[in-house]
Design a protein around this motif. Structure first.
Motif, mmCIF file in Angstrom:
data_model
loop_
_atom_site.group_PDB
_atom_site.id
_atom_site.type_symbol
_atom_site.label_atom_id
_atom_site.label_comp_id
_atom_site.label_asym_id
_atom_site.label_seq_id
_atom_site.Cartn_x
_atom_site.Cartn_y
_atom_site.Cartn_z
ATOM 1 N N GLY A 116 -48.922 14.261 -29.046
ATOM 2 C CA GLY A 116 -49.611 14.976 -30.109
ATOM 3 C C GLY A 116 -50.434 14.075 -31.011
ATOM 4 O O GLY A 116 -50.150 12.871 -31.154
ATOM 5 N N ILE A 117 -51.430 14.644 -31.645
ATOM 6 C CA ILE A 117 -52.362 13.868 -32.463
ATOM 7 C C ILE A 117 -51.651 13.168 -33.617
ATOM 8 O O ILE A 117 -51.877 11.977 -33.862
ATOM 9 N N SER A 118 -50.793 13.875 -34.332
ATOM 10 C CA SER A 118 -50.110 13.258 -35.472
ATOM 11 C C SER A 118 -49.212 12.112 -35.026
ATOM 12 O O SER A 118 -49.094 11.087 -35.714
ATOM 13 N N ASP A 119 -48.594 12.246 -33.853
ATOM 14 C CA ASP A 119 -47.752 11.169 -33.332
ATOM 15 C C ASP A 119 -48.604 9.961 -32.946
ATOM 16 O O ASP A 119 -48.205 8.816 -33.166
ATOM 17 N N VAL A 120 -49.768 10.206 -32.364
ATOM 18 C CA VAL A 120 -50.653 9.111 -31.974
ATOM 19 C C VAL A 120 -51.132 8.354 -33.204
ATOM 20 O O VAL A 120 -51.204 7.117 -33.206
ATOM 21 N N VAL A 121 -51.455 9.084 -34.274
ATOM 22 C CA VAL A 121 -51.878 8.437 -35.519
ATOM 23 C C VAL A 121 -50.831 7.439 -35.971
ATOM 24 O O VAL A 121 -51.144 6.287 -36.325
ATOM 25 N N GLU A 122 -49.565 7.840 -35.929
ATOM 26 C CA GLU A 122 -48.478 6.979 -36.385
ATOM 27 C C GLU A 122 -48.203 5.844 -35.401
ATOM 28 O O GLU A 122 -48.024 4.682 -35.809
ATOM 29 N N LEU A 123 -48.186 6.155 -34.111
ATOM 30 C CA LEU A 123 -47.833 5.157 -33.104
ATOM 31 C C LEU A 123 -48.861 4.034 -33.011
ATOM 32 O O LEU A 123 -48.506 2.868 -32.822
ATOM 33 N N VAL A 124 -50.134 4.381 -33.128
ATOM 34 C CA VAL A 124 -51.186 3.392 -32.933
ATOM 35 C C VAL A 124 -51.591 2.718 -34.239
ATOM 36 O O VAL A 124 -52.162 1.626 -34.226
ATOM 37 N N GLY A 125 -51.292 3.348 -35.377
ATOM 38 C CA GLY A 125 -51.547 2.692 -36.645
ATOM 39 C C GLY A 125 -52.811 3.099 -37.358
ATOM 40 O O GLY A 125 -53.355 2.319 -38.158
ATOM 41 N N ASP A 132 -54.954 8.019 -40.890
ATOM 42 C CA ASP A 132 -54.777 9.465 -40.868
ATOM 43 C C ASP A 132 -55.526 10.030 -39.662
ATOM 44 O O ASP A 132 -56.157 9.295 -38.897
ATOM 45 N N GLN A 133 -55.462 11.357 -39.491
ATOM 46 C CA GLN A 133 -56.087 11.984 -38.341
ATOM 47 C C GLN A 133 -57.610 11.828 -38.372
ATOM 48 O O GLN A 133 -58.248 11.660 -37.323
ATOM 49 N N ALA A 134 -58.201 11.878 -39.556
ATOM 50 C CA ALA A 134 -59.649 11.716 -39.661
ATOM 51 C C ALA A 134 -60.088 10.338 -39.179
ATOM 52 O O ALA A 134 -61.129 10.188 -38.524
ATOM 53 N N HIS A 135 -59.277 9.320 -39.500
ATOM 54 C CA HIS A 135 -59.571 7.955 -39.052
ATOM 55 C C HIS A 135 -59.536 7.875 -37.526
ATOM 56 O O HIS A 135 -60.412 7.282 -36.888
ATOM 57 N N LEU A 136 -58.515 8.498 -36.903
ATOM 58 C CA LEU A 136 -58.411 8.535 -35.452
ATOM 59 C C LEU A 136 -59.621 9.236 -34.844
ATOM 60 O O LEU A 136 -60.207 8.756 -33.853
ATOM 61 N N THR A 137 -60.000 10.376 -35.423
ATOM 62 C CA THR A 137 -61.123 11.146 -34.889
ATOM 63 C C THR A 137 -62.420 10.348 -34.963
ATOM 64 O O THR A 137 -63.194 10.305 -33.994
#
Length: 227
Positions: free
Chosen positions: A192-201, A204-209
């Motif tokens: 999931g997206i929220s888990d990926v945000v945390e796992l990869v560092g 927040d989700q906007a930063h990942l996007t």
């Protein structure tokens, strides 16, 4: 598990390891239908070979800080190697390197620098790497390798220039690409997206996007859905 950065519904893409320490991976792709494919940002450079109705083409593929789009027709095949970021060609400056540089070639061979080489089949890519190393065409920079791994000395203007001269990118760009690749892999596996945000560092989700859109040309939801 290999990270597939191409549109899988349009062809078969695979990666595999080679014993040569200079090589990050070997790869191949065969397009089952025509269309456009996404080549993401990458800190690597490598050699690519393609076979189409127009003949055989040989390319040096350089590092890039943004994604690229390229077209393949049904039946086109391509294969090659990605080299570790600290591996370089002695006659080539990566600082001025463009994404793709076409090499002189014919149906059986190509020219790199002052030497001619046979175009390898997929299972002979390692033999070509051995030949390039023996000829002194490929070389490695152990100081840059340590710096990129985080184990070596990290500061100094000289080292920053050395990293950029060898890789064509700065360490911040390389770290961003590595993180985006890790996120892409996790999303492709259904995390999931929220888990990926945390796992990869990511912050927040906007930063990942923003990162994935800039470096891979796709959003997290598009990667999760396989689009």
């Amino acid at each position: 598990m290999a990270t597939v950065w191409l549109d899988e519904d349009r062809g078969m893409y695979r990666e595999w390891e080679l014993p040569q320490t200079e090589v990050r991976c070997a790869w191949s792709v065969e397009a089952t239908t025509g269309g456009w494919w996404t080549q993401p940002a990458t800190e690597f450079w490598g050699l690519g070979f393609s076979s189409t109705t127009e003949g055989v083409r040989v390319e040096l593929i350089g590092p890039a800080s943004h994604p690229q789009r390229f077209e393949m027709r049904a039946g086109d095949r391509a294969w090659g190697v990605e080299l570790h970021a600290h591996v370089f060609l002695r006659m080539l400056s990566k600082v001025s390197f463009e994404l793709v540089q076409v090499l002189p070639s014919n149906s059986v061979g190509f020219r790199l620098g002052e030497r001619n080489y046979a175009i390898p089949l997929q299972h002979h890519l390692g033999d070509l790497i051995d030949e390039l190393v023996a000829d002194g065409v490929l070389s490695t920079d152990p100081i840059v390798a340590l710096a990129l791994s985080g184990r070596g000395h990290q500061g100094g203007r000289t080292l920053r220039r050395q990293v950029r001269g060898v890789t064509g990118l700065n360490r911040q760009q390389i770290a961003g690409i590595e993180r985006a690749r890790a996120a892409f892999r996790l999303l492709s596996e259904g995390i999931g997206i929220s888990d990926v945000v945390e796992l990869v560092g990511y912050s927040d989700q906007a930063h990942l996007t923003r990162s994935l859109r800039a470096l891979a040309g796709r959003t997290p939801r598009e990667i999760l859905s396989g689009r």
